[in-house]
Design an enzyme around this catalytic site. Structure first.
Site, PDB file in Angstrom:
ATOM      1  N   GLU A 255       0.890  -1.172   0.000  1.00  0.00           N
ATOM      2  CA  GLU A 255       0.000   0.000   0.000  1.00  0.00           C
ATOM      3  C   GLU A 255       0.920   1.213   0.000  1.00  0.00           C
ATOM      4  O   GLU A 255       1.606   1.465   0.999  1.00  0.00           O
ATOM      5  CB  GLU A 255      -0.871   0.011   1.264  1.00  0.00           C
ATOM      6  CG  GLU A 255      -1.751  -1.211   1.438  1.00  0.00           C
ATOM      7  CD  GLU A 255      -2.936  -1.243   0.477  1.00  0.00           C
ATOM      8  OE1 GLU A 255      -3.294  -0.188  -0.065  1.00  0.00           O
ATOM      9  OE2 GLU A 255      -3.479  -2.337   0.260  1.00  0.00           O
ATOM     10  N   CYS A 294      -3.245   8.560   3.394  1.00  0.00           N
ATOM     11  CA  CYS A 294      -2.929   8.027   2.060  1.00  0.00           C
ATOM     12  C   CYS A 294      -4.096   8.238   1.112  1.00  0.00           C
ATOM     13  O   CYS A 294      -3.907   8.303  -0.099  1.00  0.00           O
ATOM     14  CB  CYS A 294      -2.602   6.554   2.173  1.00  0.00           C
ATOM     15  SG  CYS A 294      -3.856   5.642   3.088  1.00  0.00           S
TER      16      CYS A 294
HETATM   17  P1  NAP Z   1       8.243   4.947   4.768  1.00  0.00           P
HETATM   18  O1  NAP Z   1       9.335   5.861   5.110  1.00  0.00           O
HETATM   19  O2  NAP Z   1       8.287   4.232   3.476  1.00  0.00           O
HETATM   20  O3  NAP Z   1       8.170   3.899   5.983  1.00  0.00           O
HETATM   21  C1  NAP Z   1       7.153   2.944   6.067  1.00  0.00           C
HETATM   22  C2  NAP Z   1       7.584   1.813   6.962  1.00  0.00           C
HETATM   23  O4  NAP Z   1       8.633   1.065   6.349  1.00  0.00           O
HETATM   24  C3  NAP Z   1       8.165   2.265   8.310  1.00  0.00           C
HETATM   25  O5  NAP Z   1       7.737   1.360   9.298  1.00  0.00           O
HETATM   26  C4  NAP Z   1       9.660   2.158   8.092  1.00  0.00           C
HETATM   27  O6  NAP Z   1      10.376   2.006   9.290  1.00  0.00           O
HETATM   28  C5  NAP Z   1       9.707   0.893   7.265  1.00  0.00           C
HETATM   29  N1  NAP Z   1      10.914   0.700   6.504  1.00  0.00           N
HETATM   30  C6  NAP Z   1      11.784   1.626   6.026  1.00  0.00           C
HETATM   31  N2  NAP Z   1      12.778   1.012   5.342  1.00  0.00           N
HETATM   32  C7  NAP Z   1      12.521  -0.325   5.391  1.00  0.00           C
HETATM   33  C8  NAP Z   1      13.187  -1.472   4.877  1.00  0.00           C
HETATM   34  N3  NAP Z   1      14.296  -1.370   4.164  1.00  0.00           N
HETATM   35  N4  NAP Z   1      12.648  -2.695   5.136  1.00  0.00           N
HETATM   36  C9  NAP Z   1      11.514  -2.810   5.833  1.00  0.00           C
HETATM   37  N5  NAP Z   1      10.845  -1.761   6.358  1.00  0.00           N
HETATM   38  C10 NAP Z   1      11.338  -0.536   6.127  1.00  0.00           C
HETATM   39  O7  NAP Z   1       6.829   5.677   4.812  1.00  0.00           O
HETATM   40  P2  NAP Z   1       6.288   6.717   5.904  1.00  0.00           P
HETATM   41  O8  NAP Z   1       7.050   7.992   5.712  1.00  0.00           O
HETATM   42  O9  NAP Z   1       6.238   6.098   7.245  1.00  0.00           O
HETATM   43  O10 NAP Z   1       4.775   6.888   5.439  1.00  0.00           O
HETATM   44  C11 NAP Z   1       4.323   7.843   4.506  1.00  0.00           C
HETATM   45  C12 NAP Z   1       3.953   7.193   3.201  1.00  0.00           C
HETATM   46  O11 NAP Z   1       3.058   6.119   3.431  1.00  0.00           O
HETATM   47  C13 NAP Z   1       3.229   8.122   2.256  1.00  0.00           C
HETATM   48  O12 NAP Z   1       3.817   8.029   1.001  1.00  0.00           O
HETATM   49  C14 NAP Z   1       1.810   7.572   2.192  1.00  0.00           C
HETATM   50  O13 NAP Z   1       1.144   7.755   0.976  1.00  0.00           O
HETATM   51  C15 NAP Z   1       2.023   6.144   2.457  1.00  0.00           C
HETATM   52  N6  NAP Z   1       0.820   5.545   3.022  1.00  0.00           N
HETATM   53  C16 NAP Z   1       0.087   4.720   2.237  1.00  0.00           C
HETATM   54  C17 NAP Z   1      -1.064   4.128   2.731  1.00  0.00           C
HETATM   55  C18 NAP Z   1      -1.886   3.204   1.886  1.00  0.00           C
HETATM   56  O14 NAP Z   1      -2.733   2.517   2.441  1.00  0.00           O
HETATM   57  N7  NAP Z   1      -1.695   3.159   0.594  1.00  0.00           N
HETATM   58  C19 NAP Z   1      -1.472   4.381   4.052  1.00  0.00           C
HETATM   59  C20 NAP Z   1      -0.698   5.252   4.828  1.00  0.00           C
HETATM   60  C21 NAP Z   1       0.456   5.824   4.296  1.00  0.00           C
HETATM   61  P3  NAP Z   1      11.098   3.283  10.007  1.00  0.00           P
HETATM   62  O15 NAP Z   1      10.017   4.220  10.389  1.00  0.00           O
HETATM   63  O16 NAP Z   1      11.770   2.660  11.172  1.00  0.00           O
HETATM   64  O17 NAP Z   1      12.033   3.849   8.999  1.00  0.00           O
END
Ligand code: NAP
Length: 522
Positions: A255, A294
């Protein structure tokens, strides 16, 4: 000490300095989180070996009962969770409710829906069919729970709902969970898991938690595990190509980013009920959770002749929204979750502004109420407009994850649908129109590029559940840029946690199999 994770049935804190969790209004340090020193391979093995068999020993109906009990525990601690959401995410109560009450509602919904599956241990998918000319030899598709762990990786914006909307179908399916919340806001997830573990509802190993970075977590995934990820498209791309995920064909649900739109139908002129409903929805979507959803409306598609009226009406609503410290009663919109996020939104805005003009941004004197702009993480609600939808590519390609939306004019219905698709796949689009033919056409034509099409007319003005609201009965996910994932949608969500297998055999044997399994609903 760093915030504790829960692995191998024990609470452990990672070592080192870890990452700091802040209060985005006051700028104060709340906690630190680190996963350094935690054996993530052992954590997954414990979940698979201890939690998996214990959950699979229960029927669907029994596991459904566990969800209802979890919901009751969370309900009893609600006030604590609102305080944590205020401190760690700067959420006004109404924003935190979307996350906290949304989680409880989703757990209860799944508890009820899955109770209908009763004592079964597997699910029957479709009818038995004969494979040859006579009907002696037949086939039946059944769904059985995967025998691995469900690794649930979540984004910072929904530390509660993000966990439980994934956990509910995983637990019903009989898969143990390892939850990995985003570090910046993991305080709420940590407290909820702590409360559920203490309650003793779930069998040992059914629920694990990792606070801090993922580190080598994915190195340890195997063929029976699943990874359900929510977050940015960049992280999603890293996960997709992770060598262990690739080697084992580990099942992934992604997602990711989404440039959702609201579309005002050609019939809905200023002053019409549908025009007013769109204005209200856009203003709400921009300011709710400071635009950090999102599903939030990023693009507002409207007939060119209506652009100025819409700009004026939305600006008037935004001007009335009090932005600041949610501890002050009049405040309706809080900050984004961190200084890092504020920087990222401002950088994105600067890029968008190169292809758009500013309609509303609170002006040069914007000042959050009862907060110091130097230490807090506020972004004023910002409405932009472009004149040429096709020239302003960034509007359809760059997700600015904050209180930001762009007005996009179109000339006719065909062009409106074409513009909606420019985002290359989104979670949701909403159609505001009293013209049933247009709504129906738009729903069918946009369904291929959008996971959910939300049709609003004055007939459902107050009954509709909201553009950005992911209800558990409806699918959440979208193709293309949105990640290609599928969550929720009632018991459809269980599919991800099951292996569907065709069992072929003598008619009578297959008939017995049909009778002993639960019918996959719907
Ligand atoms: P993110 O930086 O991509 O992080 C998401 C999750 O992935 C965090 O728990 C992060 O941990 C983890 N992560 C980072 N690197 C990883 C790796 N190499 N392996 C496994 N896990 C890893 O996203 P965010 O800034 O938290 O969230 C914002 C984004 O989420 C926006 O783009 C939004 O559109 C999207 N979003 C989408 C939905 C949907 O349902 N489509 C819903 C909500 C949000 P750490 O925090 O420890 O780095």
């Amino acid at each position: 000490m760093n915030l504790q994770s829960f692995v191998d049935g024990k609470w452990v804190a990672g070592s080192g300095t870890g990452r700091t969790l802040f209060d985005p209004v006051l700028g104060t340090e709340l906690e630190r989180a680190s996963s350094v020193g935690i054996d993530l391979g052992a954590a997954l093995k414990y979940a698979r070996d201890v939690g998996g068999p214990a959950l699979r020993a229960l029927s669907y109906g029994e596991r459904a009962g566990l969800l209802t009990k979890i919901a009751d525990v969370l309900m009893s601690k609600r006030e604590t969770y609102f305080e944590i959401a205020l401190a760690n995410s700067g959420s006004p109560r109404s924003d935190a409710a979307i996350d906290i009450d949304g989680a409880i509602f989703t757990l209860k919904y799944y508890g009820r829906a899955a109770a209908a599956l009763g004592n079964a241990r597997y699910l029957v998918d479709g009818e038995m069919v004969k494979l040859g000319r006579d009907d002696l030899f037949q086939s039946l598709h059944i769904g059985v729970p995967l025998r691995g762990a469900a690794i649930l990786v979540n984004a910072f914006n929904f530390p509660s709902w993000g966990l439980w909307e994934k956990a509910a179908p995983a637990l019903i399916s009989g898969m143990p969970i390892l939850a990995k919340p985003a570090t910046a806001t993991c305080l709420l997830t940590q407290r909820m898991v702590c409360d559920v573990v203490r309650s003793g509802i779930l069998p040992q190993g059914a629920l694990s938690l990792l606070c801090g970075e993922a580190r080598d977590l994915l190195d340890h995934v195997g063929p029976w595990d699943v990874v359900a990820f929510t977050g940015s498209a960049d992280t999603a791309a890293q996960i997709r190509r992770h060598p262990s995920v690739v080697r084992h064909s580990t099942r992934l649900n992604i997602e990711a980013d989404s440039l959702n739109c609201a579309l005002l139908g050609p019939d809905a002129t200023p002053g019409s009920a549908e025009f007013e409903l769109l204005i209200r929805e856009v203003a709400r979507e921009m300011t709710q959770k400071a635009g950090q959803k999102c599903t939030a409306i990023r693009r507002v598609l409207l007939p060119r002749a209506s652009l100025n009226a819409a700009a004026e009406a939305i600006s008037a609503q935004l001007a009335r929204t009090v932005v600041g410290n949610p501890r002050t009663e009049s405040v309706r919109m809080g900050p984004v979750v961190s200084k890092d996020q504020q920087r990222s939104v401002n950088e994105g805005l600067n890029l968008l502004k190169q292809q758009t003009r500013v309609i509303f941004d609170g002006g040069p004197d914007f000042q959050p109420v009862d907060a110091d702009p130097a230490t807090s993480a506020f972004v004023p609600p910002t409405l932009l407009a472009c004149d040429d939808a096709f020239a302003a590519r960034a509007v359809h390609e760059l997700e600015v994850f904050g209180p930001v939306a762009t007005l996009v004019p179109y000339t006719d219905a065909d062009q409106a649908l074409e513009i909606a698709r420019l985002s290359q796949g989104s979670l949701v689009t909403s159609i505001f129109s009293a013209d049933a033919d247009f709504s129906q056409r738009a729903a069918i034509e946009l369904a291929a590029s959008h996971g959910r099409v939300h049709c609003v007319s004055s007939a459902v003005g107050d009954a509709q559940t909201g553009h950005g609201n992911a209800m558990p009965m409806s699918l959440h996910g979208g193709p293309g840029r949105a990640g290609g994932g599928a969550e929720l949608g009632g018991l459809r969500a269980l599919r991800f946690y099951h292996q569907i297998s065709a069992v072929q055999g003598a008619r009578e044997r297959v008939r017995e199999l049909t009778a002993a399994g639960a019918r996959w609903v719907p």
